[in-house]
Motif scaffolding. Structure first.
Motif, PDB file in Angstrom:
ATOM      1  N   MET A   1      14.264  16.182  26.801  1.00  0.00           N
ATOM      2  CA  MET A   1      15.601  16.421  27.292  1.00  0.00           C
ATOM      3  C   MET A   1      15.910  17.923  27.345  1.00  0.00           C
ATOM      4  O   MET A   1      15.601  18.641  26.402  1.00  0.00           O
ATOM      5  CB  MET A   1      16.577  15.713  26.340  1.00  0.00           C
ATOM      6  N   THR A   2      16.458  18.360  28.462  1.00  0.00           N
ATOM      7  CA  THR A   2      16.773  19.790  28.593  1.00  0.00           C
ATOM      8  C   THR A   2      18.170  19.945  29.212  1.00  0.00           C
ATOM      9  O   THR A   2      18.705  19.002  29.799  1.00  0.00           O
ATOM     10  CB  THR A   2      15.764  20.507  29.511  1.00  0.00           C
ATOM     11  N   ILE A   3      18.707  21.139  29.096  1.00  0.00           N
ATOM     12  CA  ILE A   3      20.006  21.414  29.712  1.00  0.00           C
ATOM     13  C   ILE A   3      19.749  22.001  31.095  1.00  0.00           C
ATOM     14  O   ILE A   3      19.101  23.050  31.224  1.00  0.00           O
ATOM     15  CB  ILE A   3      20.805  22.388  28.823  1.00  0.00           C
ATOM     16  N   SER A   4      20.248  21.321  32.119  1.00  0.00           N
ATOM     17  CA  SER A   4      19.981  21.810  33.473  1.00  0.00           C
ATOM     18  C   SER A   4      21.161  22.612  34.019  1.00  0.00           C
ATOM     19  O   SER A   4      21.026  23.331  35.000  1.00  0.00           O
ATOM     20  CB  SER A   4      19.663  20.647  34.412  1.00  0.00           C
ATOM     21  N   HIS A   5      22.311  22.441  33.398  1.00  0.00           N
ATOM     22  CA  HIS A   5      23.474  23.227  33.821  1.00  0.00           C
ATOM     23  C   HIS A   5      24.366  23.444  32.606  1.00  0.00           C
ATOM     24  O   HIS A   5      24.542  22.537  31.795  1.00  0.00           O
ATOM     25  CB  HIS A   5      24.256  22.480  34.908  1.00  0.00           C
ATOM     26  N   LEU A   6      24.910  24.654  32.503  1.00  0.00           N
ATOM     27  CA  LEU A   6      25.791  24.959  31.369  1.00  0.00           C
ATOM     28  C   LEU A   6      27.003  25.718  31.875  1.00  0.00           C
ATOM     29  O   LEU A   6      26.868  26.675  32.645  1.00  0.00           O
ATOM     30  CB  LEU A   6      25.029  25.820  30.342  1.00  0.00           C
ATOM     31  N   SER A   7      28.173  25.259  31.450  1.00  0.00           N
ATOM     32  CA  SER A   7      29.410  25.930  31.857  1.00  0.00           C
ATOM     33  C   SER A   7      30.210  26.255  30.588  1.00  0.00           C
ATOM     34  O   SER A   7      30.405  25.391  29.723  1.00  0.00           O
ATOM     35  CB  SER A   7      30.158  24.969  32.792  1.00  0.00           C
ATOM     36  N   ILE A   8      30.610  27.517  30.470  1.00  0.00           N
ATOM     37  CA  ILE A   8      31.314  27.975  29.257  1.00  0.00           C
ATOM     38  C   ILE A   8      32.670  28.543  29.683  1.00  0.00           C
ATOM     39  O   ILE A   8      32.735  29.381  30.581  1.00  0.00           O
ATOM     40  CB  ILE A   8      30.525  29.097  28.538  1.00  0.00           C
ATOM     41  N   THR A   9      33.733  28.090  29.050  1.00  0.00           N
ATOM     42  CA  THR A   9      35.069  28.580  29.395  1.00  0.00           C
ATOM     43  C   THR A   9      35.819  29.007  28.138  1.00  0.00           C
ATOM     44  O   THR A   9      35.968  28.204  27.199  1.00  0.00           O
ATOM     45  CB  THR A   9      35.883  27.460  30.109  1.00  0.00           C
ATOM     46  N   GLN A  10      36.218  30.261  28.116  1.00  0.00           N
ATOM     47  CA  GLN A  10      37.106  30.808  27.077  1.00  0.00           C
ATOM     48  C   GLN A  10      36.530  30.718  25.662  1.00  0.00           C
ATOM     49  O   GLN A  10      37.240  30.388  24.719  1.00  0.00           O
ATOM     50  CB  GLN A  10      38.488  30.138  27.163  1.00  0.00           C
ATOM     51  N   LEU A  11      35.255  30.969  25.568  1.00  0.00           N
ATOM     52  CA  LEU A  11      34.612  30.980  24.247  1.00  0.00           C
ATOM     53  C   LEU A  11      34.300  32.441  23.891  1.00  0.00           C
ATOM     54  O   LEU A  11      33.574  33.110  24.618  1.00  0.00           O
ATOM     55  CB  LEU A  11      33.359  30.122  24.268  1.00  0.00           C
ATOM     56  N   ARG A  12      34.867  32.929  22.798  1.00  0.00           N
ATOM     57  CA  ARG A  12      34.782  34.350  22.398  1.00  0.00           C
ATOM     58  C   ARG A  12      35.059  35.252  23.619  1.00  0.00           C
ATOM     59  O   ARG A  12      36.055  35.059  24.272  1.00  0.00           O
ATOM     60  CB  ARG A  12      33.437  34.657  21.728  1.00  0.00           C
ATOM     61  N   ASN A  13      34.162  36.195  23.925  1.00  0.00           N
ATOM     62  CA  ASN A  13      34.482  37.105  25.040  1.00  0.00           C
ATOM     63  C   ASN A  13      34.024  36.561  26.389  1.00  0.00           C
ATOM     64  O   ASN A  13      34.110  37.255  27.399  1.00  0.00           O
ATOM     65  CB  ASN A  13      33.887  38.503  24.780  1.00  0.00           C
ATOM     66  N   ILE A  14      33.514  35.314  26.399  1.00  0.00           N
ATOM     67  CA  ILE A  14      33.096  34.716  27.681  1.00  0.00           C
ATOM     68  C   ILE A  14      34.268  33.901  28.243  1.00  0.00           C
ATOM     69  O   ILE A  14      34.563  32.805  27.763  1.00  0.00           O
ATOM     70  CB  ILE A  14      31.853  33.811  27.503  1.00  0.00           C
ATOM     71  N   VAL A  15      34.940  34.441  29.239  1.00  0.00           N
ATOM     72  CA  VAL A  15      36.083  33.719  29.816  1.00  0.00           C
ATOM     73  C   VAL A  15      35.569  32.601  30.715  1.00  0.00           C
ATOM     74  O   VAL A  15      36.076  31.481  30.687  1.00  0.00           O
ATOM     75  CB  VAL A  15      37.018  34.699  30.567  1.00  0.00           C
ATOM     76  N   SER A  16      34.521  32.923  31.464  1.00  0.00           N
ATOM     77  CA  SER A  16      33.950  31.892  32.320  1.00  0.00           C
ATOM     78  C   SER A  16      32.489  32.234  32.628  1.00  0.00           C
ATOM     79  O   SER A  16      32.193  33.363  33.020  1.00  0.00           O
ATOM     80  CB  SER A  16      34.760  31.815  33.616  1.00  0.00           C
ATOM     81  N   ALA A  17      31.602  31.269  32.427  1.00  0.00           N
ATOM     82  CA  ALA A  17      30.184  31.497  32.766  1.00  0.00           C
ATOM     83  C   ALA A  17      29.563  30.187  33.233  1.00  0.00           C
ATOM     84  O   ALA A  17      29.892  29.118  32.722  1.00  0.00           O
ATOM     85  CB  ALA A  17      29.423  32.031  31.555  1.00  0.00           C
ATOM     86  N   GLU A  18      28.708  30.291  34.228  1.00  0.00           N
ATOM     87  CA  GLU A  18      27.958  29.129  34.731  1.00  0.00           C
ATOM     88  C   GLU A  18      26.489  29.519  34.722  1.00  0.00           C
ATOM     89  O   GLU A  18      26.121  30.552  35.280  1.00  0.00           O
ATOM     90  CB  GLU A  18      28.346  28.808  36.189  1.00  0.00           C
ATOM     91  N   LEU A  19      25.665  28.709  34.077  1.00  0.00           N
ATOM     92  CA  LEU A  19      24.233  29.023  34.015  1.00  0.00           C
ATOM     93  C   LEU A  19      23.427  27.812  34.474  1.00  0.00           C
ATOM     94  O   LEU A  19      23.790  26.673  34.167  1.00  0.00           O
ATOM     95  CB  LEU A  19      23.778  29.300  32.584  1.00  0.00           C
ATOM     96  N   SER A  20      22.337  28.088  35.174  1.00  0.00           N
ATOM     97  CA  SER A  20      21.366  27.033  35.462  1.00  0.00           C
ATOM     98  C   SER A  20      20.098  27.389  34.712  1.00  0.00           C
ATOM     99  O   SER A  20      19.227  28.098  35.233  1.00  0.00           O
ATOM    100  CB  SER A  20      21.079  26.966  36.965  1.00  0.00           C
ATOM    101  N   PRO A  21      19.987  26.938  33.458  1.00  0.00           N
ATOM    102  CA  PRO A  21      18.855  27.374  32.647  1.00  0.00           C
ATOM    103  C   PRO A  21      17.534  26.755  33.109  1.00  0.00           C
ATOM    104  O   PRO A  21      17.515  25.693  33.731  1.00  0.00           O
ATOM    105  CB  PRO A  21      19.198  26.863  31.244  1.00  0.00           C
ATOM    106  N   SER A  22      16.469  27.436  32.736  1.00  0.00           N
ATOM    107  CA  SER A  22      15.133  26.888  32.934  1.00  0.00           C
ATOM    108  C   SER A  22      14.905  25.784  31.897  1.00  0.00           C
ATOM    109  O   SER A  22      15.467  25.835  30.801  1.00  0.00           O
ATOM    110  CB  SER A  22      14.117  28.006  32.705  1.00  0.00           C
ATOM    111  N   SER A  23      14.067  24.812  32.247  1.00  0.00           N
ATOM    112  CA  SER A  23      13.724  23.803  31.244  1.00  0.00           C
ATOM    113  C   SER A  23      12.706  24.365  30.252  1.00  0.00           C
ATOM    114  O   SER A  23      12.394  23.742  29.243  1.00  0.00           O
ATOM    115  CB  SER A  23      13.156  22.565  31.923  1.00  0.00           C
ATOM    116  N   GLY A  24      12.191  25.574  30.559  1.00  0.00           N
ATOM    117  CA  GLY A  24      11.242  26.247  29.664  1.00  0.00           C
ATOM    118  C   GLY A  24      11.957  27.254  28.791  1.00  0.00           C
ATOM    119  O   GLY A  24      12.708  26.886  27.891  1.00  0.00           O
ATOM    120  N   VAL A  25      11.767  28.531  29.114  1.00  0.00           N
ATOM    121  CA  VAL A  25      12.342  29.548  28.238  1.00  0.00           C
ATOM    122  C   VAL A  25      13.401  30.375  28.971  1.00  0.00           C
ATOM    123  O   VAL A  25      13.227  30.749  30.137  1.00  0.00           O
ATOM    124  CB  VAL A  25      11.250  30.438  27.598  1.00  0.00           C
TER     125      VAL A  25
END
Ligand SMILES: Nc1ncnc2c1ncn2[C@@H]1O[C@H](COP(=O)(O)OP(=O)(O)OP(=O)(O)O)[C@@H](O)[C@H]1O
Ligand SMILES: [Mg+2]
Length: 366
Positions: free
Chosen positions: A1-25
């Motif tokens: 199981m891997t994370i294929s999409h990550l969305s972060i809103t209003q966490l510490r200094n990250i107001v908004s971020a969208e990431l499409s991580p690799s299933s590797g590193v």
């Protein structure tokens, strides 16, 4: 199981971020204070409901807002995609959602998103309290033995009741007896699961540890939380008066520990700081291996500030093993080159690099 999409809103200094991580590193770099640890904390919020840095979730919420949200899509090996999301509000409300349904505990999140963290505090596993070592081994028991958690919860409840009776001015021994009976039966089951899991862990750990720490005579032993030569019922019986004086149950599964030694001495008194970190890295890798062999699933590794005290050779060794497990990995560091060089020999993995600057996370080409 891997994370294929990550969305972060209003966490510490990250107001908004969208990431499409690799299933590797995933290599995440940026200056001090840019938001690298915050990015990993977002993943930890999804897997534990809170940050690995602290139990206080309010400090995680961006100062200019009243709530944080983290959302991810989990890609399972069979192809299924499971959405998972956590929102936490300054006022105390929290919402945990998995596959469109509300879940009501951090344990339910953890079951879906098993996470291992390696950071500058990892060596505290050796020098810290027995609680952290108990949590370490219970992480694995929880993930490989589905019966364990309800038993563990029941034992906590039972201990709470027993302790409240012990704190009374006058206690009738007969009132405590039913709790002793229940506690003994829970203890036997919990102890059995811990022992079995620890045996599996020992097998992997023994094979692995010499690659990380070249010290003879390293052993890892389990202490179950009461005298080795007594059964628990006997122990509760004999220590009743002392438990009454203390006002709590002094021994039991809630007091278990693992002792890591070099010869007859505790490893923490012998090994250098770097060696302690490497030893804990070996323990964390062994956890991931047992988890994979027992469940067919892989946990996600968060490596914060790719331990600064590890020299390049050991950073590469850690990268090698993280790759060998086949886990999805998120690694942070200040310098892009240091991160890339640790993974440079590993060519058969999808690597993605993210730059973090003032809370903005951007994927960059390498
Ligand atoms: N609740 C908050 N709201 C807004 N900003 C915050 C909050 N909590 C912490 N910060 C800030 O967020 C920034 C990112 O912190 P983080 O720990 O993620 O940095 P980092 O990139 O890991 O740095 P380092 O390399 O020093 O470890 C810091 O500047 C910190 O002061
Ligand atoms: Mg950091």
């Amino acid at each position: 199981m891997t994370i294929s999409h990550l969305s972060i809103t209003q966490l510490r200094n990250i107001v908004s971020a969208e990431l499409s991580p690799s299933s590797g590193v995933n290599l995440i770099y940026g200056a001090n204070g840019s938001g690298k640890t915050s990015t990993l904390e977002a993943l930890s919020v999804l897997g534990m409901g809170r940050s690995f840095r602290s139990h206080k979730y309010k400090t995680l919420i961006n100062n200019d807002h009243d709530s944080l949200t983290v959302f991810a899509r989990l890609q399972h090996a069979g192809g299924a995609v499971v959405p998972i999301g956590v929102s936490r509000h300054r006022g105390g409300d929290s919402t945990f959602r998995v596959a469109g349904d509300n879940v009501h505990s951090a344990a339910a999140l953890a079951a879906h998103l098993p996470i291992q963290v390696i950071n500058s505090h990892t060596y505290e596993l050796l020098e810290g309290s027995p609680k952290s070592r108990r949590q370490f081994i219970d992480w694995l028991v929880f993930h490989v033995e589905p019966q364990f958690y309800p038993l563990w919860k029941a034992a906590q409840r039972c201990l709470k009741h027993r302790n409240s009776l012990l704190r009374r001015d006058r206690i009738d021994r007969l009132e405590v007896t039913p709790w002793d009976v229940e506690l003994c039966s829970l203890t036997e089951a919990i102890e059995g699961y811990r022992q079995q899991t620890l045996d599996l862990f020992q097998t992997e750990f023994k094979q692995l540890v010499s690659e990380f720490v070249a010290v003879d005579g390293l052993t890892l032993g389990y202490q179950r939380g009461w005298d080795a030569d007594q059964d628990y019922a006997q122990h509760l019986q004999q220590s009743f008066e002392r438990d009454c004086q203390s006002g709590y149950t002094r021994a039991g599964v809630h007091r278990a520990d693992i002792r890591i030694k070099v010869g007859r001495q505790l490893a923490v008194d012998i090994l250098s700081r770097g060696q302690q970190k490497l030893l804990v890295c070996a323990m964390k890798i062994a956890q991931g291996l047992v988890f994979y062999r027992q469940t067919g699933r892989r946990c996600i590794y968060l490596v914060d500030d790719l331990p600064a005290e590890l020299d390049p050779q050991y950073r590469q060794l850690l990268a090698h093993w993280l790759h060998k497990i086949g886990s999805q990995v998120f690694v942070t560091g200040v310098e892009k080159e240091t991160l890339l060089s640790s993974w440079q020999k590993i060519t058969d993995v999808d690597k993605r690099v993210f730059h973090v600057e003032h809370g903005t996370v951007t994927q960059i080409d390498v």
